[in-house]
Design a protein around this motif. Structure first.
Motif, PDB file in Angstrom:
ATOM      1  N   VAL A 172       1.078  -1.045  -0.083  1.00 10.47           N
ATOM      2  CA  VAL A 172      -0.060  -0.067  -0.092  1.00 10.47           C
ATOM      3  C   VAL A 172       1.022   1.275   0.067  1.00 10.47           C
ATOM      4  CG1 VAL A 172      -2.025  -0.838   1.043  1.00 10.47           C
ATOM      5  CG2 VAL A 172      -0.088   0.320   2.521  1.00 10.47           C
ATOM      6  N   LEU A 173       2.096   0.963   0.289  1.00  4.72           N
ATOM      7  CA  LEU A 173       3.016   2.676  -0.107  1.00  4.72           C
ATOM      8  C   LEU A 173       3.880   2.101  -1.113  1.00  4.72           C
ATOM      9  CD1 LEU A 173       4.912   1.962   3.036  1.00  4.72           C
ATOM     10  CD2 LEU A 173       2.711   3.415   3.004  1.00  4.72           C
ATOM     11  N   ALA A 174       3.349   1.566  -2.072  1.00  2.00           N
ATOM     12  CA  ALA A 174       4.405   1.242  -3.309  1.00  2.00           C
ATOM     13  C   ALA A 174       3.837   3.283  -4.325  1.00  2.00           C
ATOM     14  CB  ALA A 174       3.538  -0.072  -4.448  1.00  2.00           C
ATOM     15  N   ASN A 175       2.624   3.623  -3.731  1.00  5.82           N
ATOM     16  CA  ASN A 175       2.739   4.891  -5.057  1.00  5.82           C
ATOM     17  C   ASN A 175       3.904   6.248  -3.955  1.00  5.82           C
ATOM     18  OD1 ASN A 175       0.817   4.390  -2.443  1.00  5.82           O
ATOM     19  ND2 ASN A 175      -0.427   6.718  -2.889  1.00  5.82           N
ATOM     20  N   ARG A 176       4.217   5.488  -2.905  1.00  7.13           N
ATOM     21  CA  ARG A 176       5.062   7.160  -2.157  1.00  7.13           C
ATOM     22  C   ARG A 176       6.504   6.660  -2.496  1.00  7.13           C
ATOM     23  NH1 ARG A 176       1.140  10.534  -1.370  1.00  7.13           N
ATOM     24  NH2 ARG A 176      -0.734   9.775  -0.287  1.00  7.13           N
ATOM     25  N   TYR A 177       6.844   7.888  -2.136  1.00  5.06           N
ATOM     26  CA  TYR A 177       8.901   8.182  -2.257  1.00  5.06           C
ATOM     27  C   TYR A 177       8.458   7.166  -1.531  1.00  5.06           C
ATOM     28  CZ  TYR A 177       8.716  10.613  -6.299  1.00  5.06           C
ATOM     29  OH  TYR A 177       8.649  10.904  -7.708  1.00  5.06           O
ATOM     30  N   PRO A 178      10.336   6.251  -0.876  1.00  8.96           N
ATOM     31  CA  PRO A 178      10.035   5.714   0.032  1.00  8.96           C
ATOM     32  C   PRO A 178      11.239   6.786   1.407  1.00  8.96           C
ATOM     33  CG  PRO A 178      11.673   5.068  -1.688  1.00  8.96           C
ATOM     34  CD  PRO A 178      11.224   6.582  -2.222  1.00  8.96           C
ATOM     35  N   ALA A 179      11.458   7.811   1.167  1.00 13.87           N
ATOM     36  CA  ALA A 179      12.399   8.869   1.855  1.00 13.87           C
ATOM     37  C   ALA A 179      12.253   8.382   3.624  1.00 13.87           C
ATOM     38  CB  ALA A 179      12.477  10.572   1.620  1.00 13.87           C
ATOM     39  N   ASP A 180      11.378   7.851   4.225  1.00 12.49           N
ATOM     40  CA  ASP A 180      11.164   8.163   5.531  1.00 12.49           C
ATOM     41  C   ASP A 180      11.236   6.283   5.660  1.00 12.49           C
ATOM     42  OD1 ASP A 180      10.047  10.240   5.495  1.00 12.49           O
ATOM     43  OD2 ASP A 180       8.084  10.101   5.975  1.00 12.49           O
ATOM     44  N   GLN A 181      10.930   5.809   4.775  1.00 12.56           N
ATOM     45  CA  GLN A 181      11.075   3.721   5.541  1.00 12.56           C
ATOM     46  C   GLN A 181      12.425   3.567   5.469  1.00 12.56           C
ATOM     47  OE1 GLN A 181       8.466   5.049   3.151  1.00 12.56           O
ATOM     48  NE2 GLN A 181       7.075   4.591   5.019  1.00 12.56           N
ATOM     49  N   HIS A 182      13.371   4.843   4.162  1.00 11.76           N
ATOM     50  CA  HIS A 182      15.305   4.126   3.562  1.00 11.76           C
ATOM     51  C   HIS A 182      15.650   4.514   5.072  1.00 11.76           C
ATOM     52  CE1 HIS A 182      18.992   5.275   2.213  1.00 11.76           C
ATOM     53  NE2 HIS A 182      18.890   5.126   1.032  1.00 11.76           N
ATOM     54  N   ARG A 183      14.762   6.191   5.158  1.00 12.11           N
ATOM     55  CA  ARG A 183      15.718   6.740   7.072  1.00 12.11           C
ATOM     56  C   ARG A 183      15.617   5.723   8.134  1.00 12.11           C
ATOM     57  NH1 ARG A 183      14.416  11.510   5.278  1.00 12.11           N
ATOM     58  NH2 ARG A 183      11.926  11.282   6.280  1.00 12.11           N
ATOM     59  N   ALA A 184      14.285   4.685   8.288  1.00 12.87           N
ATOM     60  CA  ALA A 184      14.228   3.909   9.499  1.00 12.87           C
ATOM     61  C   ALA A 184      15.195   2.872   9.266  1.00 12.87           C
ATOM     62  CB  ALA A 184      12.442   3.090   8.706  1.00 12.87           C
ATOM     63  N   LEU A 185      15.276   1.914   8.182  1.00 15.58           N
ATOM     64  CA  LEU A 185      16.217   0.883   7.893  1.00 15.58           C
ATOM     65  C   LEU A 185      17.358   1.572   8.012  1.00 15.58           C
ATOM     66  CD1 LEU A 185      16.852  -1.968   7.073  1.00 15.58           C
ATOM     67  CD2 LEU A 185      16.705  -1.107   4.487  1.00 15.58           C
ATOM     68  N   VAL A 186      18.176   2.943   7.444  1.00  9.84           N
ATOM     69  CA  VAL A 186      19.220   2.916   8.230  1.00  9.84           C
ATOM     70  C   VAL A 186      19.627   3.345   9.404  1.00  9.84           C
ATOM     71  CG1 VAL A 186      21.540   5.253   7.689  1.00  9.84           C
ATOM     72  CG2 VAL A 186      19.861   4.174   5.714  1.00  9.84           C
ATOM     73  N   SER A 187      18.636   3.694  10.219  1.00  5.95           N
ATOM     74  CA  SER A 187      18.568   4.008  11.778  1.00  5.95           C
ATOM     75  C   SER A 187      18.720   2.883  12.283  1.00  5.95           C
ATOM     76  CB  SER A 187      17.432   4.852  12.115  1.00  5.95           C
ATOM     77  OG  SER A 187      17.588   6.192  11.721  1.00  5.95           O
ATOM     78  N   ARG A 188      18.348   1.026  11.255  1.00  7.16           N
ATOM     79  CA  ARG A 188      18.154   0.446  11.943  1.00  7.16           C
ATOM     80  C   ARG A 188      18.965  -0.675  11.789  1.00  7.16           C
ATOM     81  NH1 ARG A 188      14.538  -4.451  10.888  1.00  7.16           N
ATOM     82  NH2 ARG A 188      15.610  -6.622  12.541  1.00  7.16           N
ATOM     83  N   LEU A 189      20.120  -0.481  10.659  1.00  2.22           N
ATOM     84  CA  LEU A 189      21.209  -0.868  10.511  1.00  2.22           C
ATOM     85  C   LEU A 189      22.838   0.179  11.241  1.00  2.22           C
ATOM     86  CD1 LEU A 189      20.940  -1.201   6.405  1.00  2.22           C
ATOM     87  CD2 LEU A 189      20.817  -3.423   8.307  1.00  2.22           C
ATOM     88  N   ALA A 190      22.399   1.087  10.996  1.00  2.00           N
ATOM     89  CA  ALA A 190      23.413   1.675  12.032  1.00  2.00           C
ATOM     90  C   ALA A 190      23.496   1.432  13.708  1.00  2.00           C
ATOM     91  CB  ALA A 190      23.178   3.273  12.140  1.00  2.00           C
TER      92      ALA A 190
END
Length: 379
Positions: free
Chosen positions: A69-87
């Motif tokens: 359901v997020l396929a219509n949205r650019y992934p900037a927020d989710q990108h940041r969240a994954l970066v924080s998780r990995l960091a």
């Protein structure tokens, strides 16, 4: 109603209304996130690309459904969240993580970011080819250094090649190495990094590190906090089984990560890849199942090769390199006819074949096929 239930009964169901589902599958969700894709379209078993034959984890499947359901949205927020998780998991700052479309894009970023007139790219032969492919359009002097007789990186010769000119040098270290699945002593790599001048940049590709059992190899991550000239590259393609979703990451000093990010495409990681990666990362059950299946298949193949007297290299990955008797292209063709896709050419090792480990049942049939080839005098 949960998102996945909405998708089952709503949007996706509408896509197949009045029919028998997608491709004849009544449940459209099953068509999208069904079982492991172990075979090629024509039914042959894929033992050629170092993929995880178990497929993605149940958690990753659920995450994919949630993320549709997020396929219509650019992934900037989710990108940041994954970066924080990995960091957080690697105990570094968010500014030290760079995401890429598979580890391959992170390798490309590094090759492009550190290109300079008369700079040297120093790498083993044979090793993973992507770095060479990205080098073709850059002004590097490419230096290939053959592996040692023990199939390790020849660090002494690589060091001479990297440091002798005084010019910038990019050193690519794939450990475990692809295609040989052999390791190079991390103590020896550490000794070089500790003494190397700043103009030598180390590109440490650790795509298969989760499979390593040999205590002589460990990650180069401890250098990240001390050196700007070290980049560690990881991937979700192998042990996590997400090769088709294309997501990997690099870990480096913040200044280095910023430099690499200038060469990443905007919004390079899509919503589904981010969701599946987030659900898979650190999944110990998934990793243990992957290691267990890999170990069972490896032991079966190693026993068969030993039985047939076909030389093999020790493996610390989800594949191995073994000799064949005869022409490699002919061998591949015969295996394809028998239902198995095996590895491509890796010059100069043209009387060796790289074999990825599939599911144990598939590897049992592969071993029977190999014995049959011996009976016909083909190997």
């Amino acid at each position: 109603m949960r998102r996945r239930d909405f998708i089952r009964t709503g949007t996706l169901a509408g896509l197949v209304a009045g029919g028998g589902g997608i491709g004849g599958v009544a449940d459209p969700l099953a068509a999208i996130v069904g079982g492991p894709g172990r075979a090629a379209a024509d039914g042959r078993v894929r033992l050629s690309s170092n993929e995880n034959p178990l497929g993605i984890s149940p958690a990753a499947k659920d995450a994919l459904v949630e993320a549709v359901v997020l396929a219509n949205r650019y992934p900037a927020d989710q990108h940041r969240a994954l970066v924080s998780r990995l960091a957080s998991a690697h105990e570094v700052a968010d500014s030290q993580i760079v995401l890429g479309t598979g580890s391959a894009e992170v390798l490309q970023m590094a090759v492009q970011a550190y290109a300079a007139p008369r700079a040297r790219l120093v790498m083993a032969e044979p090793t993973y080819e992507a770095v060479t492919n990205y080098q073709r359009t850059e002004a590097y002097d490419l230096v290939r250094v053959p592996l040692t007789p023990g199939y390790e990186h020849d660090l002494d010769r690589m060091r001479e090649a990297a440091e002798s000119s005084g010019r910038p040098a990019l050193v690519y270290l794939c450990n475990p190495n692809n295609p040989t699945a052999t390791i190079t002593s991390s103590a020896a790599i550490d000794a070089w990094i500790a003494d190397a001048p700043e103009h030598v940049f180390f590109l440490s590709d650790e795509a298969y590190i989760e499979y390593v059992e040999d205590e002589r190899m460990w990650s180069s991550l401890p250098w990240i906090g001390k050196k700007r000239n070290v980049l560690v590259v990881r991937t979700f393609s192998k042990i996590y089984g997400l090769a088709g979703l294309r997501i990997g990451y690099g870990i480096a000093h913040p200044d280095t990560a910023a430099r690499l990010s200038d060469f990443a495409s905007r919004n390079n990681i899509n919503q589904l890849a981010i969701a599946a990666a987030g659900a898979s990362f650190g999944d110990e059950t998934l990793m243990e199942k992957s290691r267990a299946a890999n170990s069972e298949s490896r032991e079966m193949v190693e026993a068969t090769l030993d039985e047939l007297g076909l030389e093999r290299l020790p493996t610390q990955a989800n594949f191995l390199m073994h000799r064949i008797n005869g022409d490699l292209a002919t061998y591949r063709g015969r295996m394809a006819e028998a239902g198995f896709l095996v590895g491509r050419d890796f010059p100069p090792m043209l009387d060796w074949n790289r074999l990825s480990f599939g599911l144990p049942g598939d590897m049992g049939r592969f071993c029977d096929t190999l014995r049959g080839f011996r009976g016909k005098g083909w190997i």
